[in-house]
Design a protein around this motif. Structure first.
Motif, mmCIF file in Angstrom:
data_model
loop_
_atom_site.group_PDB
_atom_site.id
_atom_site.type_symbol
_atom_site.label_atom_id
_atom_site.label_comp_id
_atom_site.label_asym_id
_atom_site.label_seq_id
_atom_site.Cartn_x
_atom_site.Cartn_y
_atom_site.Cartn_z
ATOM 1 N N GLN A 223 -8.044 0.455 6.944
ATOM 2 C CA GLN A 223 -8.494 -0.228 8.159
ATOM 3 C C GLN A 223 -9.851 0.340 8.600
ATOM 4 O O GLN A 223 -10.750 -0.405 9.002
ATOM 5 C CB GLN A 223 -7.454 -0.061 9.261
ATOM 6 C CG GLN A 223 -7.785 -0.782 10.536
ATOM 7 C CD GLN A 223 -6.703 -0.579 11.600
ATOM 8 O OE1 GLN A 223 -5.657 0.029 11.352
ATOM 9 N NE2 GLN A 223 -6.961 -1.090 12.778
ATOM 10 N N ASP B 103 -6.424 -3.352 -1.860
ATOM 11 C CA ASP B 103 -6.514 -4.529 -1.020
ATOM 12 C C ASP B 103 -7.935 -5.088 -0.956
ATOM 13 O O ASP B 103 -8.547 -5.145 0.098
ATOM 14 C CB ASP B 103 -6.000 -4.188 0.391
ATOM 15 C CG ASP B 103 -5.828 -5.424 1.255
ATOM 16 O OD1 ASP B 103 -5.647 -6.517 0.698
ATOM 17 O OD2 ASP B 103 -5.879 -5.286 2.476
ATOM 18 N N MET C 15 0.866 -1.172 0.000
ATOM 19 C CA MET C 15 0.000 0.000 0.000
ATOM 20 C C MET C 15 0.896 1.213 0.000
ATOM 21 O O MET C 15 2.017 1.154 -0.346
ATOM 22 C CB MET C 15 -0.920 -0.101 1.202
ATOM 23 C CG MET C 15 -1.756 1.122 1.395
ATOM 24 S SD MET C 15 -3.187 0.792 2.353
ATOM 25 C CE MET C 15 -4.401 1.284 1.204
ATOM 26 N N GLU D 88 -2.820 6.008 4.579
ATOM 27 C CA GLU D 88 -3.637 5.201 3.682
ATOM 28 C C GLU D 88 -3.974 3.859 4.317
ATOM 29 O O GLU D 88 -5.090 3.358 4.191
ATOM 30 C CB GLU D 88 -2.939 5.002 2.343
ATOM 31 C CG GLU D 88 -2.891 6.250 1.499
ATOM 32 C CD GLU D 88 -2.051 6.081 0.244
ATOM 33 O OE1 GLU D 88 -1.348 5.058 0.120
ATOM 34 O OE2 GLU D 88 -2.089 6.966 -0.603
ATOM 35 N N SER D 89 -3.010 3.290 5.022
ATOM 36 C CA SER D 89 -3.231 2.024 5.705
ATOM 37 C C SER D 89 -4.310 2.170 6.785
ATOM 38 O O SER D 89 -5.190 1.315 6.926
ATOM 39 C CB SER D 89 -1.912 1.550 6.312
ATOM 40 O OG SER D 89 -2.020 0.237 6.749
ATOM 41 N N LYS D 90 -4.271 3.265 7.526
ATOM 42 C CA LYS D 90 -5.279 3.518 8.556
ATOM 43 C C LYS D 90 -6.657 3.737 7.932
ATOM 44 O O LYS D 90 -7.671 3.272 8.466
ATOM 45 C CB LYS D 90 -4.909 4.747 9.390
ATOM 46 C CG LYS D 90 -3.827 4.511 10.401
ATOM 47 C CD LYS D 90 -3.598 5.797 11.190
ATOM 48 C CE LYS D 90 -2.505 5.646 12.202
ATOM 49 N NZ LYS D 90 -2.308 6.897 12.970
#
Length: 118
Positions: free
Chosen positions: A11, A87, A1, A6-8
């Motif tokens: 999530q 994802d 990613m 962006e990951s948060k």
């Protein structure tokens, strides 16, 4: 990613999807046909489907999904689009779940089934 932000956000999208599927999070329709809104304790979230079929770039998909986070005053705090969502298509799934909850499609299907089976 990409970044930690962006990951948060991904999530968060997954968590919103889970809460929606479990019936914890309620969504409402907006004035826009393809945008849905949910109130949270001190913020809100909108999910939207944006049609870009008139885009000349054939590499882009015909639809982009977007999640917008609004602060307690209704101002845009963050925007996350399906371009970042590499994802599993969680923004598409979240949009579809939000639309289904806002439009009460489960009840509609149950009602139609009852009509055709009686």
């Amino acid at each position: 990613m990409g970044s930690a932000k962006e990951s948060k956000l991904l999530q968060l999208a997954k968590g919103l999807l889970k809460s929606t599927e479990e019936g914890v999070l309620e969504w409402r329709e907006t004035a826009s046909e393809n945008r849905f809104y949910a109130d949270l304790s001190d913020a809100a979230v909108e999910v939207e489907s944006i049609d870009i079929t008139d885009n000349e770039d054939l590499e882009l998909p015909p639809q982009v999904f977007q999640m917008t986070l609004l602060d307690g005053r209704g101002r845009v705090a963050e925007v996350f689009t399906s371009e970042h969502d590499i994802d599993g298509g969680f923004l598409r799934k979240l949009f579809e779940a939000a639309r289904s909850r806002a439009r009460k499609s489960d009840q509609l299907v149950d009602s139609l089934l009852k009509q055709i089976t009686t």
